[in-house]
Scaffold this motif. Structure first.
Motif, PDB file in Angstrom:
ATOM      1  N   ARG A 128    -105.244  27.760  96.550  1.00 28.05           N
ATOM      2  CA  ARG A 128    -106.405  27.971  96.577  1.00 28.05           C
ATOM      3  C   ARG A 128    -107.373  26.952  96.451  1.00 28.05           C
ATOM      4  NH1 ARG A 128    -107.102  30.394  90.612  1.00 28.05           N
ATOM      5  NH2 ARG A 128    -106.705  28.306  89.650  1.00 28.05           N
ATOM      6  N   ASN A 129    -106.967  25.717  96.018  1.00 25.58           N
ATOM      7  CA  ASN A 129    -107.720  24.424  96.349  1.00 25.58           C
ATOM      8  C   ASN A 129    -107.517  23.423  97.378  1.00 25.58           C
ATOM      9  OD1 ASN A 129    -108.843  25.500  93.899  1.00 25.58           O
ATOM     10  ND2 ASN A 129    -108.179  23.873  92.230  1.00 25.58           N
ATOM     11  N   ASN A 130    -106.774  23.975  98.199  1.00 28.45           N
ATOM     12  CA  ASN A 130    -106.232  23.215  99.366  1.00 28.45           C
ATOM     13  C   ASN A 130    -107.075  23.726 100.615  1.00 28.45           C
ATOM     14  OD1 ASN A 130    -104.298  22.634  97.514  1.00 28.45           O
ATOM     15  ND2 ASN A 130    -102.577  23.326  98.869  1.00 28.45           N
ATOM     16  N   ILE A 131    -107.108  22.482 101.649  1.00 31.64           N
ATOM     17  CA  ILE A 131    -107.512  22.818 102.813  1.00 31.64           C
ATOM     18  C   ILE A 131    -106.734  21.822 103.860  1.00 31.64           C
ATOM     19  CG2 ILE A 131    -109.993  23.057 102.317  1.00 31.64           C
ATOM     20  CD1 ILE A 131    -110.646  20.322 103.182  1.00 31.64           C
ATOM     21  N   ARG A 132    -106.681  22.290 105.027  1.00 31.06           N
ATOM     22  CA  ARG A 132    -105.865  21.682 106.025  1.00 31.06           C
ATOM     23  C   ARG A 132    -106.885  21.020 107.000  1.00 31.06           C
ATOM     24  NH1 ARG A 132    -100.150  23.383 107.765  1.00 31.06           N
ATOM     25  NH2 ARG A 132     -99.665  24.847 105.819  1.00 31.06           N
ATOM     26  N   ILE A 133    -106.457  19.729 107.345  1.00 31.67           N
ATOM     27  CA  ILE A 133    -107.537  19.061 108.261  1.00 31.67           C
ATOM     28  C   ILE A 133    -106.531  18.897 109.700  1.00 31.67           C
ATOM     29  CG2 ILE A 133    -108.869  17.165 108.707  1.00 31.67           C
ATOM     30  CD1 ILE A 133    -109.325  17.004 105.737  1.00 31.67           C
ATOM     31  N   ALA A 134    -106.779  19.207 110.653  1.00 31.84           N
ATOM     32  CA  ALA A 134    -106.294  18.650 111.892  1.00 31.84           C
ATOM     33  C   ALA A 134    -107.141  17.874 112.757  1.00 31.84           C
ATOM     34  CB  ALA A 134    -106.079  20.072 112.815  1.00 31.84           C
ATOM     35  N   GLY A 135    -106.600  17.067 113.615  1.00 25.22           N
ATOM     36  CA  GLY A 135    -107.181  16.203 114.392  1.00 25.22           C
ATOM     37  C   GLY A 135    -107.752  14.879 114.056  1.00 25.22           C
TER      38      GLY A 135
ATOM     39  N   VAL B 126    -117.153  21.766 100.453  1.00 23.11           N
ATOM     40  CA  VAL B 126    -116.671  20.582 101.814  1.00 23.11           C
ATOM     41  C   VAL B 126    -116.495  22.025 102.975  1.00 23.11           C
ATOM     42  CG1 VAL B 126    -114.786  19.815 102.786  1.00 23.11           C
ATOM     43  CG2 VAL B 126    -115.436  18.843 100.584  1.00 23.11           C
ATOM     44  N   MET B 127    -115.782  23.041 102.497  1.00 26.49           N
ATOM     45  CA  MET B 127    -115.686  24.078 103.807  1.00 26.49           C
ATOM     46  C   MET B 127    -117.164  24.571 103.947  1.00 26.49           C
ATOM     47  SD  MET B 127    -112.445  24.251 104.194  1.00 26.49           S
ATOM     48  CE  MET B 127    -112.254  25.987 104.811  1.00 26.49           C
ATOM     49  N   LYS B 128    -117.953  24.845 103.370  1.00 23.68           N
ATOM     50  CA  LYS B 128    -119.293  25.312 103.708  1.00 23.68           C
ATOM     51  C   LYS B 128    -120.074  24.295 104.643  1.00 23.68           C
ATOM     52  CE  LYS B 128    -120.261  27.947  99.343  1.00 23.68           C
ATOM     53  NZ  LYS B 128    -121.143  27.960  98.350  1.00 23.68           N
ATOM     54  N   THR B 129    -119.674  23.023 104.559  1.00 24.42           N
ATOM     55  CA  THR B 129    -120.305  22.129 105.448  1.00 24.42           C
ATOM     56  C   THR B 129    -119.569  21.405 106.647  1.00 24.42           C
ATOM     57  OG1 THR B 129    -119.308  20.176 104.045  1.00 24.42           O
ATOM     58  CG2 THR B 129    -121.618  20.981 103.471  1.00 24.42           C
ATOM     59  N   ARG B 130    -118.484  22.423 106.972  1.00 31.06           N
ATOM     60  CA  ARG B 130    -117.429  21.746 107.863  1.00 31.06           C
ATOM     61  C   ARG B 130    -118.272  22.183 109.540  1.00 31.06           C
ATOM     62  NH1 ARG B 130    -112.823  26.455 107.639  1.00 31.06           N
ATOM     63  NH2 ARG B 130    -114.210  28.264 107.940  1.00 31.06           N
ATOM     64  N   ARG B 131    -119.145  22.946 109.315  1.00 31.31           N
ATOM     65  CA  ARG B 131    -119.793  22.963 111.058  1.00 31.31           C
ATOM     66  C   ARG B 131    -120.400  21.831 111.174  1.00 31.31           C
ATOM     67  NH1 ARG B 131    -120.741  28.232 112.902  1.00 31.31           N
ATOM     68  NH2 ARG B 131    -120.044  29.870 111.526  1.00 31.31           N
ATOM     69  N   ASN B 132    -120.863  20.943 110.381  1.00 31.71           N
ATOM     70  CA  ASN B 132    -121.059  19.545 110.690  1.00 31.71           C
ATOM     71  C   ASN B 132    -120.294  18.579 111.474  1.00 31.71           C
ATOM     72  OD1 ASN B 132    -123.572  20.394 109.323  1.00 31.71           O
ATOM     73  ND2 ASN B 132    -123.114  19.073 107.565  1.00 31.71           N
ATOM     74  N   LEU B 133    -118.941  19.086 111.494  1.00 28.90           N
ATOM     75  CA  LEU B 133    -118.101  18.461 112.188  1.00 28.90           C
ATOM     76  C   LEU B 133    -117.615  18.935 113.618  1.00 28.90           C
ATOM     77  CD1 LEU B 133    -115.481  18.301 109.372  1.00 28.90           C
ATOM     78  CD2 LEU B 133    -116.749  16.191 109.957  1.00 28.90           C
TER      79      LEU B 133
ATOM     80  N   LEU C 264    -111.345  21.937 109.927  1.00 33.65           N
ATOM     81  CA  LEU C 264    -111.215  22.005 108.462  1.00 33.65           C
ATOM     82  C   LEU C 264    -110.690  23.780 108.263  1.00 33.65           C
ATOM     83  CD1 LEU C 264    -113.891  20.165 106.605  1.00 33.65           C
ATOM     84  CD2 LEU C 264    -111.564  19.385 107.256  1.00 33.65           C
ATOM     85  N   ASN C 265    -109.521  24.014 107.743  1.00 34.35           N
ATOM     86  CA  ASN C 265    -109.208  25.326 107.748  1.00 34.35           C
ATOM     87  C   ASN C 265    -108.594  25.488 106.228  1.00 34.35           C
ATOM     88  OD1 ASN C 265    -109.638  26.261 110.518  1.00 34.35           O
ATOM     89  ND2 ASN C 265    -107.982  24.742 110.805  1.00 34.35           N
TER      90      ASN C 265
END
Length: 129
Positions: free
Chosen positions: A17-24, A98-105, A112-113
């Motif tokens: 639950r505290n993890n995210i995956r970053i691709a690219g 971080v997940m809420k602001t991922r649209r900035n990427l 970010l997933n």
């Protein structure tokens, strides 16, 4: 058997639950004393991820204390795209920020997933199809 599988999936989901995956995100190449290229360490991966996110998402202000551990997934292959990274945050609050602001990427080729279990990933893919 199905009940056990559901409970096991629930436990695994709770642990992620505290993890995210970053691709690219590009990997750092590190040359050691023998002129061999080695994979980045967990600390180097954490610093690279923090640096990238702070540069691209204004006002995020991540620091090393917010990340428990970060590392790359899978084997390193010199001819392929960068390996995905797993980032485990110390608090879910910071992860959600971080997940809420991922649209900035958008437009950078970085994604970010959520870190989903295999079972939940299969369900998500079947829904998308």
């Amino acid at each position: 058997m199905e009940k056990q599988s559901g409970k096991l999936n629930g436990l695994e989901k709770h642990g992620r639950r505290n993890n995210i995956r970053i691709a690219g995100l590009a990997e750092a190449s590190i040359n050691n004393n023998n002129n061999k290229t080695t994979s980045e360490t967990a600390e180097e991966a954490s610093k690279a991820i923090i640096k990238f996110l702070n540069e691209k998402i204004k006002g995020l202000n991540l620091c090393i204390n917010y990340i428990d551990i970060a590392h790359r997934l899978g084997r390193r292959d010199t001819n392929s795209k960068p390996r995905a990274a797993i980032v485990k945050f110390v608090s879910r609050h910071k992860r959600d920020q971080v997940m809420k602001t991922r649209r900035n990427l958008k437009g950078f080729g970085i994604f970010l997933n959520d870190d989903l279990t295999k079972q939940n990933q299969a369900v998500l893919m079947s829904i998308k199809r």
